[in-house]
Motif scaffolding. Structure first.
Motif, PDB file in Angstrom:
ATOM      1  N   PRO A   1       0.914  -0.820   0.118  1.00 32.88           N
ATOM      2  CA  PRO A   1      -0.264  -0.408  -0.030  1.00 32.88           C
ATOM      3  C   PRO A   1       0.900   0.929  -0.330  1.00 32.88           C
ATOM      4  O   PRO A   1       2.486   1.351   0.185  1.00 32.88           O
ATOM      5  CB  PRO A   1      -0.505  -0.060   1.061  1.00 32.88           C
ATOM      6  CG  PRO A   1       0.238  -1.172   2.275  1.00 32.88           C
ATOM      7  CD  PRO A   1       0.714  -1.572   1.805  1.00 32.88           C
ATOM      8  N   GLY A   2       0.162   2.423  -0.647  1.00 32.14           N
ATOM      9  CA  GLY A   2       1.113   3.400  -0.664  1.00 32.14           C
ATOM     10  C   GLY A   2       0.800   4.285  -2.079  1.00 32.14           C
ATOM     11  O   GLY A   2      -0.381   3.921  -2.557  1.00 32.14           O
ATOM     12  N   GLU A   3       0.661   5.758  -1.928  1.00 28.56           N
ATOM     13  CA  GLU A   3       0.631   6.420  -2.887  1.00 28.56           C
ATOM     14  C   GLU A   3       1.970   6.506  -3.402  1.00 28.56           C
ATOM     15  O   GLU A   3       3.706   6.899  -3.192  1.00 28.56           O
ATOM     16  CB  GLU A   3       0.700   7.603  -2.458  1.00 28.56           C
ATOM     17  CG  GLU A   3      -0.018   8.806  -3.826  1.00 28.56           C
ATOM     18  CD  GLU A   3      -0.571  10.401  -2.688  1.00 28.56           C
ATOM     19  OE1 GLU A   3       0.333  11.158  -3.487  1.00 28.56           O
ATOM     20  OE2 GLU A   3      -1.306   9.561  -1.912  1.00 28.56           O
ATOM     21  N   TYR A   4       2.109   6.493  -5.037  1.00 28.51           N
ATOM     22  CA  TYR A   4       3.230   6.399  -6.134  1.00 28.51           C
ATOM     23  C   TYR A   4       3.277   7.595  -7.206  1.00 28.51           C
ATOM     24  O   TYR A   4       1.788   7.853  -7.449  1.00 28.51           O
ATOM     25  CB  TYR A   4       3.384   5.026  -6.387  1.00 28.51           C
ATOM     26  CG  TYR A   4       3.064   4.094  -5.532  1.00 28.51           C
ATOM     27  CD1 TYR A   4       4.644   3.753  -4.587  1.00 28.51           C
ATOM     28  CD2 TYR A   4       2.488   3.019  -4.730  1.00 28.51           C
ATOM     29  CE1 TYR A   4       4.684   3.234  -3.589  1.00 28.51           C
ATOM     30  CE2 TYR A   4       1.882   2.254  -3.954  1.00 28.51           C
ATOM     31  CZ  TYR A   4       3.904   2.038  -3.242  1.00 28.51           C
ATOM     32  OH  TYR A   4       3.687   1.235  -2.531  1.00 28.51           O
ATOM     33  N   GLU A   5       3.947   7.797  -7.952  1.00 27.38           N
ATOM     34  CA  GLU A   5       3.567   8.672  -9.054  1.00 27.38           C
ATOM     35  C   GLU A   5       3.652   7.979 -10.206  1.00 27.38           C
ATOM     36  O   GLU A   5       4.487   7.119 -10.023  1.00 27.38           O
ATOM     37  CB  GLU A   5       4.886   9.431  -9.106  1.00 27.38           C
ATOM     38  CG  GLU A   5       4.475  10.840 -10.276  1.00 27.38           C
ATOM     39  CD  GLU A   5       6.168  11.442  -9.412  1.00 27.38           C
ATOM     40  OE1 GLU A   5       5.715  12.760 -10.389  1.00 27.38           O
ATOM     41  OE2 GLU A   5       7.063  11.340  -9.358  1.00 27.38           O
ATOM     42  N   GLY A   6       3.083   8.489 -11.204  1.00 28.68           N
ATOM     43  CA  GLY A   6       3.012   8.161 -12.619  1.00 28.68           C
ATOM     44  C   GLY A   6       2.769   9.300 -13.211  1.00 28.68           C
ATOM     45  O   GLY A   6       2.604  10.660 -12.545  1.00 28.68           O
TER      46      GLY A   6
END
Length: 361
Positions: A207-212
């Motif tokens: 889980p987490g917030e990632y950049e695209g």
């Protein structure tokens, strides 16, 4: 002063090296299994190549030091010209490394094929038989990303989410120019092209917030063509879908035609419902109902075509914006003006008038 500057620069460079230890090299240590396998491939290939590079550099320095002009103890053999053992080492070791690199590349190319459905969630964890991949339809716009979730009937702009440990099947296309979809934490980049569909299979394991972002230049708004990828638990993902359904708008074809107009720094938007078949219409370049879809056009061509009468329908300008022009070239509309052919019926003339009197060169 010059000497102090010469000594200062290397000292500053060495002082900066320890700070690199805190860097998070996401490409080599990603939370997604596909990206992790790709990162391991980079490491293996680098190590194999270093097996040649490091000895060559070391021997170059050794030879330069040993056979320096001031070393009178070095062996001097001006008549030496051949060594079988040295030839075997020079040619045999690189050849073995090239064979190893070729084998690794061939195997990984098939195992990490973006079109290949996943058979594992991570090392030692196969995909359960009862788990269906999450389908996400991706459209690269100028200059933003549209994500459609056909299973849930929602869509988002510049934001996407997926449950952890659930395979994701991306179907990707573009509205205008070629682009590249890339989430370093998830998988390698995959290109999007207008009138074509590409695919990518991946999974997020943490889980987490990632950049695209877009990794292929596509115009002045390219730098801001970024989005957030949320890796969520199943419960969090269901809440995310519910929020999209509650506070979103409706993404129909007319709304899409407005959305695809070029814009920069587009904020996150959510759509509570999506017209069925929208993605297929984008791929076939016929979101506007006045346009003939590419698959229909190819079927007509395969059946022999409509002849000159079919040109009239193709020459219609796009609905709501006549500046967008027709869908046939001027050369098609001036066949009747050729001195080698007799005068033809009015279909081609009508097509030429609808285009605005374009003439072939």
């Amino acid at each position: 002063m010059t000497l102090s500057r010469t000594l200062l620069r290397p000292a500053l460079a060495l002082a900066a090296v320890p700070s690199l230890a805190g860097c998070n090299l996401l490409v080599l240590n990603p939370p997604g299994d596909v990206a992790a396998q790709q990162g391991n491939l980079i490491v293996v290939a680098t190590v194999l190549m270093l097996l040649v590079i490091v000895p060559v550099i070391a021997l170059t320095l050794l030879f330069a030091w040993r056979y320096r002009a001031s070393n009178r103890k070095a062996t001097y053999t001006p008549d030496w010209d051949h060594s079988t053992q040295l030839e075997l080492a020079i040619w045999g070791i690189p050849l073995l490394i090239i064979i190893a690199l070729g084998a690794v590349t061939w195997i990984s190319t098939h195992l990490l094929d973006p079109y290949r459905p996943l058979d594992r969630l991570s090392a030692g964890r196969p995909v359960p038989e009862d788990v269906q991949p999450l389908e996400v339809q991706v459209v690269s716009l100028d200059w933003k990303w549209l994500f459609v979730y056909p299973e849930y009937g929602v869509a988002t702009v510049n934001e996407m989410a997926a449950p952890v440990d659930r395979p994701i099947r991306f179907r990707l296309t573009s509205s205008s120019t070629m682009n590249a979809f890339y989430v370093p934490a998830l998988a390698g980049m995959i290109y999007t092209m207008p009138g074509m569909e590409t695919q990518l299979n991946a999974v997020m394991n943490a889980p987490g917030e990632y950049e695209g972002f877009s990794s292929h230049y596509s115009g002045p708004g390219f730098s801001y063509m970024r989005f957030r990828f949320h890796g969520l638990s199943d419960e969090q993902f269901e809440r995310w879908i519910a929020e999209a359904r509650e506070g979103g708008e409706k993404l129909d074809r007319l709304e899409y035609l407005e959305l695809e107009k070029p814009s920069e720094r587009e904020p996150v938007r959510r759509f509570a419902s999506v017209d069925s078949g929208l993605f297929e219409a984008v791929v076939n370049r016929c979101v506007d109902v006045d346009r003939l879809c590419m698959d229909q056009m190819m079927a007509i061509d395969a059946a022999g075509g409509y002849g000159l009468r079919g040109i009239d329908a193709l020459a219609m300008p796009r609905r709501g914006d006549p500046r967008r022009g027709p869908f046939v070239s001027a050369g098609v509309c001036t066949v009747d003006t050729s001195p080698l052919l007799p005068s033809l019926p009015s279909a081609s003339a009508g097509a030429a008038s609808s285009i605005g009197g374009l003439q072939a060169p």
